[in-house]
Structures are given as C-alpha cells and as structure tokens.
Design a protein around this motif. Structure first.
Motif, PDB file in Angstrom:
ATOM      1  N   UNK A  87       0.922  -1.027   0.015  1.00  9.77           N
ATOM      2  CA  UNK A  87       0.130  -0.069   0.066  1.00  9.77           C
ATOM      3  C   UNK A  87       0.825   1.345  -0.104  1.00  9.77           C
ATOM      4  N   UNK A  88       0.920   1.940  -0.967  1.00 17.77           N
ATOM      5  CA  UNK A  88       1.869   3.121  -1.335  1.00 17.77           C
ATOM      6  C   UNK A  88       1.005   4.343  -1.139  1.00 17.77           C
ATOM      7  N   UNK A  89       1.497   5.238  -0.428  1.00 10.01           N
ATOM      8  CA  UNK A  89       1.001   6.710  -0.367  1.00 10.01           C
ATOM      9  C   UNK A  89       2.035   7.704  -0.952  1.00 10.01           C
TER      10      UNK A  89
ATOM     11  N   UNK B 122       5.659  13.357   3.372  1.00 10.81           N
ATOM     12  CA  UNK B 122       6.502  11.936   3.483  1.00 10.81           C
ATOM     13  C   UNK B 122       5.636  11.031   2.480  1.00 10.81           C
ATOM     14  N   UNK B 123       6.377  10.444   1.555  1.00  9.17           N
ATOM     15  CA  UNK B 123       5.863   9.348   0.690  1.00  9.17           C
ATOM     16  C   UNK B 123       6.402   8.156   1.183  1.00  9.17           C
ATOM     17  N   UNK B 124       5.190   7.086   1.376  1.00 12.13           N
ATOM     18  CA  UNK B 124       5.689   5.917   2.169  1.00 12.13           C
ATOM     19  C   UNK B 124       4.844   4.693   1.519  1.00 12.13           C
ATOM     20  N   UNK B 125       5.494   3.667   1.750  1.00 14.91           N
ATOM     21  CA  UNK B 125       5.000   2.184   1.338  1.00 14.91           C
ATOM     22  C   UNK B 125       5.057   1.301   2.344  1.00 14.91           C
ATOM     23  N   UNK B 126       3.693   0.624   2.438  1.00  8.74           N
ATOM     24  CA  UNK B 126       3.488  -0.375   3.523  1.00  8.74           C
ATOM     25  C   UNK B 126       3.392  -1.590   3.067  1.00  8.74           C
TER      26      UNK B 126
ATOM     27  N   UNK C  68       7.281  -4.540   6.436  1.00  9.51           N
ATOM     28  CA  UNK C  68       8.127  -3.707   6.278  1.00  9.51           C
ATOM     29  C   UNK C  68       7.607  -2.076   5.934  1.00  9.51           C
ATOM     30  N   UNK C  69       8.007  -1.326   6.458  1.00  8.36           N
ATOM     31  CA  UNK C  69       7.630   0.081   6.158  1.00  8.36           C
ATOM     32  C   UNK C  69       8.877   1.070   5.626  1.00  8.36           C
ATOM     33  N   UNK C  70       8.625   1.718   4.275  1.00  7.83           N
ATOM     34  CA  UNK C  70       9.536   2.168   3.620  1.00  7.83           C
ATOM     35  C   UNK C  70       9.208   3.683   3.496  1.00  7.83           C
ATOM     36  N   UNK C  71      10.136   4.318   4.058  1.00  7.95           N
ATOM     37  CA  UNK C  71       9.912   5.802   3.769  1.00  7.95           C
ATOM     38  C   UNK C  71      10.619   6.198   2.651  1.00  7.95           C
ATOM     39  N   UNK C  72       9.777   6.395   1.512  1.00 13.83           N
ATOM     40  CA  UNK C  72      10.595   6.525   0.235  1.00 13.83           C
ATOM     41  C   UNK C  72      11.050   8.031   0.051  1.00 13.83           C
ATOM     42  N   UNK C  73      10.315   8.937   0.582  1.00 15.07           N
ATOM     43  CA  UNK C  73      10.974  10.344   0.241  1.00 15.07           C
ATOM     44  C   UNK C  73      10.341  11.128   1.275  1.00 15.07           C
ATOM     45  N   UNK C  74      11.223  12.321   1.592  1.00 12.71           N
ATOM     46  CA  UNK C  74      10.934  13.295   2.702  1.00 12.71           C
ATOM     47  C   UNK C  74      10.975  14.514   1.883  1.00 12.71           C
ATOM     48  N   UNK C  75       9.990  15.249   1.738  1.00 10.45           N
ATOM     49  CA  UNK C  75      10.230  16.877   1.000  1.00 10.45           C
ATOM     50  C   UNK C  75      10.092  17.765   2.233  1.00 10.45           C
ATOM     51  N   UNK C  76      11.133  18.568   2.068  1.00  5.00           N
ATOM     52  CA  UNK C  76      11.253  19.675   3.065  1.00  5.00           C
ATOM     53  C   UNK C  76      10.654  20.899   2.539  1.00  5.00           C
ATOM     54  N   UNK C  77      10.158  21.937   3.494  1.00  6.16           N
ATOM     55  CA  UNK C  77       9.704  23.118   2.807  1.00  6.16           C
ATOM     56  C   UNK C  77      10.695  23.804   1.806  1.00  6.16           C
ATOM     57  N   UNK C  78      10.388  24.733   0.942  1.00  2.00           N
ATOM     58  CA  UNK C  78      11.186  25.242  -0.049  1.00  2.00           C
ATOM     59  C   UNK C  78      12.356  26.292   0.723  1.00  2.00           C
ATOM     60  N   UNK C  79      11.907  26.904   1.819  1.00  2.00           N
ATOM     61  CA  UNK C  79      12.692  27.771   2.546  1.00  2.00           C
ATOM     62  C   UNK C  79      13.760  27.137   3.101  1.00  2.00           C
ATOM     63  N   UNK C  80      13.501  25.662   3.716  1.00  2.00           N
ATOM     64  CA  UNK C  80      14.350  24.980   4.482  1.00  2.00           C
ATOM     65  C   UNK C  80      15.206  24.352   3.214  1.00  2.00           C
TER      66      UNK C  80
END
Length: 302
Positions: free
Chosen positions: A93-95, A122-126, A200-212
């Motif tokens: 199950x991917x979000x 956060x993009x995540x796959x379960x 398994x729990x896969x954190x596929x991507x973490x997107x920060x705010x543009x300013x950060x």
C-alpha cells in the motif's frame, strides 16, 4: 448452488405435472429425472471448492463466520457453506505525492508537522499480509476492505503522531532511520491486534519546505567553499615550505663553497677557463699581465 436451485424447481414442477391431466402428465417423469440430475450436479459442485495459491477460504454458514479456514488446494465442504476467499500474499500500500504512483489517484502523500513547526511531506510504502489464523476475526470485525479501514488510517495517524518528536532537517537526514523504526513498531502493534502482519515500512521520500531547502543548499555551498579555501591555503603552505627548503639548500651550498675555496683553487680554476678561451676560434693571442686579469686579443680585430 445455482444448479441445486434449478434442480429443485424442476422437481417441484414435475410434481405439479404428475397431478395435471394428459398430455402434460406425460412430461412429469422426464421433468422429475432432469430435476434430480441437475440437483445432484448442483450438490456435487457445491461440495467441491478450489482455493488458489496465496489465498485462504473463510467459511460462513448463514452469515456466521467459522473459526477454521481452508488452505490452498481442493476441498470437499458442506454445500450450505459460503466461502470468502482472502489474499494472504504480501501486499503493498503506497501513499505518494506523484500522480498515479500510489493506490489513490492524485497527491496522496502524508503531510506532517515537525517539532520546529514546519510542514514536511512524506511518501511511504507499507508491506503487509493477512495473518492466516486471524483471517476469520479480520473478516468478521473489519471485512474485506481492511486497506481503507485499517492500513491507511492507522499508518497516516502514527506517522503524524511520531513526526512531532523530530526537527525537519533531522527527520530528513540524521534521524530518518530512527523515525522509520519508531513508526514501524507502533504500526506493527496496531496491525497485529487486527489480524495483519506488518512486514516492512519504507519511507520513500521526505520533502522539506522550499525555504528550508534553500537554507540547506546555502549551508552546503558555504561548506564546500570553506573546504576549497582550506585546500588552497594548504597548497600555499606547502609551496612556501618548498621554497624555504630550496632557499636553505642554496644558502647551505654557497656557504660550503665559500668555505672550501682558496687562492690556489681560484687560480687553478682561472687557468682552466683561460685555456678554454684560448681554444676558441675567436681568440688568437693571450697575453698574461702582471695582474690577475689577462688581455685577450681577438683575431677578428687584427
């Protein structure tokens, strides 16, 4: 079951025909035989069921779920039972924030607030599967739409609950693995209570705010410039050291030469040089004076 119902109906029709007048009565025996044959086929097909590989069968009798399950293969069962087939293979199950990459159309990424008040995406796959022995409980308490009732809401909630313990930059870099392990433990416990096993729990991507992002890029560029300047300074120091050693070597050479030269040594070197000049085609006569400086007559000027 359909054949069984049709057979029973034909049998009942044959009973009615047997009580009617000729010529309909003549078809009663034929209809009875056909009805019994179809009913027998219906009973036979209702008693045999095949469960495909990677699936199990949960039995229901008049709406009540039975505790035992059917494994993959061919089974002979009560024809009154209703079998609900459930998938026990690993499911994903991917979000995701990428269009059509997850199970939901459009942007389905999880937006959370971190400890420093910034919004992180956060993009995540379960990866999970249904626990075989707990499948009857899952079907009775949740149903077959457990992805929408269990997997999706619990995962999104636990991620939001745990993200508040981390700063945005730490969550993106140094604390990423720790965050993933933390949410895995909390989600695993919730899943197991409901008949699901989290693999398994896969954190596929973490997107920060543009300013950060801009701040991080500036910091990285500054660190790279500092490293570059450090390299240049190191190189200049090495070059200065080389020149110092070279100058020291020249000074030591000159000191040694000056200490070793005597008047006789100088006179000997002078004679050697005059001999070389005498052999030259440009000099004809060498006249030695009383002093130390010879007079050389060039033949081209004679």
């Amino acid at each position: 079951m359909t054949f069984l119902i049709i057979g029973i109906l034909l049998f009942l029709v044959s009973l009615g025909l047997s009580r009617s007048e000729e010529p309909a009565r003549r078809f009663a025996s034929t209809a009875r035989s056909i009805g019994i044959a179809i009913a027998m086929v219906g009973i036979f097909t209702s008693c045999i069921i095949q469960i495909d590989a990677g699936h199990i069968g949960v039995k229901k009798l008049f709406g009540k779920v039975q505790k035992d399950v059917l494994s993959s293969g061919l089974h002979f069962i009560n024809p009154l039972l209703e079998i609900e087939k459930m998938d026990v293979k690993t499911q994903n199950y991917t979000m995701s924030g990428v269009h059509d990459e997850g199970l939901k159309t459009g942007d389905d990424a999880i937006r959370v607030l971190t400890a420093d008040g910034l919004e992180v995406t956060i993009d995540l796959s379960v990866l999970y599967h249904v626990i075989t022995n707990d499948a009857p409980m899952l079907l009775q308490e949740t149903g077959t739409d457990y992805e929408d009732k269990i997997v999706r809401p619990i995962t999104r909630t636990r991620i939001r609950d745990n993200a508040v313990y981390y700063d945005a930059v730490a969550l993106y870099s140094t604390k990423r693995d720790e965050f993933q392990q933390r949410i895995f433990k909390s989600i695993e416990s919730d899943f197991k209570q409901r008949g699901l096993l989290l693999e398994n729990l896969l954190v596929r991507n973490i997107t920060l705010p543009q300013s950060v992002k801009a701040t991080i890029e500036q910091k990285i560029n500054a660190e790279q410039d500092a490293q570059k300047m450090q390299f240049v300074l190191q190189k200049e120091k090495q070059e200065a050291e080389r020149k110092r050693v070279e100058a020291q070597g020249i000074a030591d050479y000159q000191r040694i030469i000056s200490e070793s030269l005597t008047d006789r040594q100088l006179q000997y070197e002078s004679i050697k040089a005059q001999l070389e000049i005498a052999k030259s085609q440009n000099a004809k006569v060498i006249i030695m004076g009383k002093g130390n400086t010879p007079v050389i007559l060039d033949s081209k000027n004679q």
